[in-house]
Design a protein around this motif. Sequence first.
Motif, mmCIF file in Angstrom:
data_model
loop_
_atom_site.group_PDB
_atom_site.id
_atom_site.type_symbol
_atom_site.label_atom_id
_atom_site.label_comp_id
_atom_site.label_asym_id
_atom_site.label_seq_id
_atom_site.Cartn_x
_atom_site.Cartn_y
_atom_site.Cartn_z
ATOM 1 N N TYR A 10 0.908 -1.193 -0.081
ATOM 2 C CA TYR A 10 -0.071 -0.042 0.115
ATOM 3 C C TYR A 10 1.053 1.111 -0.017
ATOM 4 C CZ TYR A 10 -3.894 2.949 1.525
ATOM 5 O OH TYR A 10 -4.727 4.096 1.702
ATOM 6 N N LYS A 62 2.950 4.368 1.026
ATOM 7 C CA LYS A 62 3.695 4.738 2.198
ATOM 8 C C LYS A 62 3.613 3.655 3.200
ATOM 9 C CE LYS A 62 5.226 8.014 2.343
ATOM 10 N NZ LYS A 62 6.371 8.144 1.518
ATOM 11 N N SER A 63 3.659 2.252 2.908
ATOM 12 C CA SER A 63 4.016 1.207 3.522
ATOM 13 C C SER A 63 5.510 0.874 3.333
ATOM 14 C CB SER A 63 3.189 -0.209 3.103
ATOM 15 O OG SER A 63 3.469 -0.410 1.877
ATOM 16 N N ARG A 117 2.928 -3.201 6.707
ATOM 17 C CA ARG A 117 3.539 -2.219 7.643
ATOM 18 C C ARG A 117 2.171 -1.936 8.640
ATOM 19 N NH1 ARG A 117 5.882 3.864 6.464
ATOM 20 N NH2 ARG A 117 6.899 4.096 8.530
ATOM 21 N N VAL A 143 1.462 3.770 8.670
ATOM 22 C CA VAL A 143 1.033 3.984 7.423
ATOM 23 C C VAL A 143 0.316 5.368 7.253
ATOM 24 C CG1 VAL A 143 -0.255 3.426 5.635
ATOM 25 C CG2 VAL A 143 1.315 1.831 6.476
ATOM 26 N N TYR A 164 -6.627 1.354 3.435
ATOM 27 C CA TYR A 164 -5.705 0.374 3.895
ATOM 28 C C TYR A 164 -5.900 -0.917 4.739
ATOM 29 C CZ TYR A 164 -1.208 -1.235 5.532
ATOM 30 O OH TYR A 164 0.032 -2.111 5.912
#
Length: 312
Positions: free
Chosen positions: A64, A66-67, A149, A154, A191
């Motif tokens: 995803y 920004k993971s 994450r 995240v 997410y």
Amino acid sequence: MTHVRKKFIEILEKAIEDGRKMTREEMLFTYDGVVYPTALCSPEVFKALESFEAWSDDVILAGYCKSGTNWVGQIVTDLVITSAKKHEPHKLNEKLLLAEFPFLEIGDTEKYQRMNTYPPRRVMFTHLRPDKLPVSVFKNKAKILMLIRNPKDVAASFFHFSNTFSPYPPYDTFDSYFRALMEGQMPWGSYIEYLCVWNKYVDKENVMPITYEELKANTALGAEKISKFFELNLSEEDFRAVAERSTFKSMKENSKTTHGDFGNVLFRKGGVSDWKTLFNESNNKEMDSVFKERLAGTKVGSMIKYDVYCKA
């Protein structure tokens, strides 16, 4: 070893410029039930993606937004190039390997035809849920490294990113952003939903889950795990070298070369538990409740180690 992706820089710099000219309403569109960024994706490209032919030796990183996909993508790409240089240098064409924008769903409609002419191993990243990937990915058993994450980090990273990356809608407060994230009104959707859908695929033989947190704790060991999954046949020395080249400090220093102006936006902290600076009691309670209801007791949920990384 600095890998330069010319197309990556070109597309992102254009998206940044386009984003500056867009109204908030123009920045997002919905396709097949998921929200996407207009400056990077289009219905036409998604339609063309349906016919993409995956190969069994493709190397795919799924995560995803920004993971940690850019960081782990650097590790994966470095491992593939290192392996090719050691074992099949006659087959390595680094220029072609890095020719396209690495995210499968971003580019032009002719991208997939070009990719059919490239030599293996092709390295691709994606923010897409597995049910949105081309059918050929699972039919032909292309190998997928699934990056996980913890959801609070995240959320924190995505908040800062949204307020500095012009193609994404900015938010005046974390609470307004948090509401959009929890309702799936962010680029790439929810997410939590993303994790729930991937949980249905995580036991497939061509999928290997790995967490951002375990890679942070021991990058060389994580590189070894990734290498074995993709059958790259590398040594302990190689893993240590890849880990050294992929430190946050090293990647940030090289970001102007590897990512252009986008590097200034992309590399912020790269740590763990930054969410504690943003989440209030209400945010914590809501995220904890949703995680317990939807992911507690699942394989993906257990890998996140929620009690370790997400408890206030």
